[in-house]
Motif scaffolding. Sequence first.
Motif, short mmCIF file in Angstrom:
data_model
loop_
_atom_site.label_atom_id
_atom_site.label_comp_id
_atom_site.label_asym_id
_atom_site.label_seq_id
_atom_site.Cartn_x
_atom_site.Cartn_y
_atom_site.Cartn_z
N VAL A 220 0.86 -1.12 0.05
CA VAL A 220 0.05 0.20 0.05
C VAL A 220 0.77 1.33 -0.24
N TYR A 221 0.39 2.29 -0.68
CA TYR A 221 1.16 3.54 -0.51
C TYR A 221 0.47 4.51 0.54
N THR A 222 1.39 4.93 1.35
CA THR A 222 1.03 5.83 2.76
C THR A 222 1.60 7.25 2.25
N ASP A 223 0.84 8.20 2.25
CA ASP A 223 1.18 9.54 1.79
C ASP A 223 1.44 10.35 3.49
N LEU A 224 2.57 10.82 3.34
CA LEU A 224 3.03 11.34 4.66
C LEU A 224 3.34 12.95 4.47
N PRO A 225 3.25 13.95 5.48
CA PRO A 225 3.58 15.16 5.57
C PRO A 225 5.20 15.09 5.30
N ALA A 226 5.59 16.13 4.65
CA ALA A 226 6.88 16.28 4.28
C ALA A 226 7.77 16.09 5.15
N GLU A 227 7.47 16.82 6.65
CA GLU A 227 8.39 16.48 7.52
C GLU A 227 8.68 15.07 8.04
N GLN A 228 7.74 14.45 7.96
CA GLN A 228 7.88 13.17 8.42
C GLN A 228 8.49 12.01 7.49
N TYR A 229 8.17 12.36 6.28
CA TYR A 229 9.04 11.81 5.08
C TYR A 229 10.40 12.21 5.33
N ALA A 230 10.77 13.37 5.70
CA ALA A 230 12.04 13.56 5.61
C ALA A 230 12.72 12.88 6.81
N ARG A 231 12.15 12.88 7.89
CA ARG A 231 12.67 12.12 9.08
C ARG A 231 12.86 10.75 8.90
N ILE A 232 12.21 10.03 8.10
CA ILE A 232 12.05 8.68 7.71
C ILE A 232 13.57 8.53 6.86
N LEU A 233 13.59 9.21 6.00
CA LEU A 233 14.88 9.31 5.01
C LEU A 233 16.10 9.40 5.64
N THR A 234 15.98 10.48 6.81
CA THR A 234 17.22 10.71 7.60
C THR A 234 17.53 9.53 8.32
N ASP A 235 16.82 8.98 9.16
CA ASP A 235 16.76 7.85 9.71
C ASP A 235 17.44 6.72 9.12
N ALA A 236 17.16 6.69 7.96
CA ALA A 236 17.58 5.58 6.86
C ALA A 236 18.96 5.62 6.50
N GLY A 237 19.56 7.07 6.99
CA GLY A 237 21.07 7.11 6.76
C GLY A 237 21.25 8.03 5.55
N LEU A 238 20.22 8.40 4.89
CA LEU A 238 20.63 9.12 3.74
C LEU A 238 21.36 10.67 3.90
N PRO A 239 21.99 11.21 3.04
CA PRO A 239 22.62 12.42 3.35
C PRO A 239 21.62 13.54 3.27
N ASP A 240 21.97 14.52 3.93
CA ASP A 240 21.20 15.79 4.00
C ASP A 240 20.64 16.37 2.50
N PHE A 241 21.49 16.47 1.46
CA PHE A 241 21.17 16.89 0.08
C PHE A 241 20.39 16.02 -0.55
#
Length: 286
Positions: A220-241
Motif C-alpha cells: 500500500v502507498y501511505t502519503d506522509l507530511p513532508a517533515e515526517q517523510y524527511a525524518r524517515i529518510l534521514t533515519d535511513a542514513g541518507l545524506p542531507d542533500f
Amino acid sequence: MIVVTGATGQFGRLAVEKLLARGVPAAEIAAAVRTPERAADLAARGVEVREADYDRPETLAPAFAGADKLLFVSANGPDALRIAQHRAVVAAAREAGVGLVAYTSVVDADTNPLGLARVHRDTEAALAGAGLPTVLLRNGWYTENYTATLPDAVERGAIVGSAGEGRIASAARADYAEAAAAVLTRDDQAGRVYELTGDRAWTLAELAAAATAVSGREVVYTDLPAEQYARILTDAGLPDFLVELLVDSDTKVAQGALERVAGDLPALLGRPATPLSDSVAEALKG
C-alpha cells in the motif's frame, strides 16, 4: 569521435552500450570516466578510455579532445557542487572545440518547479553562453528512482512518500539512454530540445498496486507530511542533500511537476517507452 562522460555510471554505461548496438564502431567511442580501471571491460571491447574527473577540471579538456559529439551526463550531489562541476565541463568542451554537446537536462527545465531544475537551468544557460552547439535531452524521471527500493517496500508491505495523488510520467533509464544514442547518431541536432517522458503518468498508489500484482503480496502507498517523510529518510542514513532532493521532488510531484506526457521519447525510440508494469516486474524478478 563520440565522447560519453560518466561512462561507468548507470546512465553513461547504458549510453555506450546503446551506441554500440546502433552500430557505432567501438574505436569511435571514448568513455570519459573518473576511474579508468572501472572501464576495463569497455577498453577490452575496443572503446577508448579517457580519464575525466568533474572535480579535476584539468582532466576534462584532454578527455574531450577530438570530440565531434559529447554526451554530457549530469552529475549527482549537492547543487553548489554540481553547478561548479557542470561549468567546468562547459568550459572544457569549449576549450576542446567539441562539435556538439548533448546534455542530459530535466524535463521542462526552464519552467519546472523541482529544486534540482535549478542546476539544469544554470547548465543550459552556461552552454548557451559558451556558444557551444547543443542539443538538450530533457529527461523525465527514471522509473528506477522508485523501483530500485521496491523489493524492500514489498517486504514491508508499504511505499511511503509525500507525492499525494501526483502523477509521474517516467520511463526506464535504458529508454533515455537509447534516446541519447539515437540523437548522437543523427545529423543536424544542434539547437534541438527534446522533452523526454514516458507514455503514461502514474501515481505512487498505482506503483503499489503494480507491486502487489507482481509480488502477490499486498503493498500500500501511505502519503506522509513532508517533515515526517524527511525524518524517515534521514533515519535511513541518507545524506542531507539527498533527503532534501527526494522530499522536494515528491512535494513538487504532488503539484504536477512531472505529470506531462510528451511524445519525443517514443518518437526517438521508434517504439513505446517501457511501461511501469515491466519495470516493476524487472525490479522484483527472482
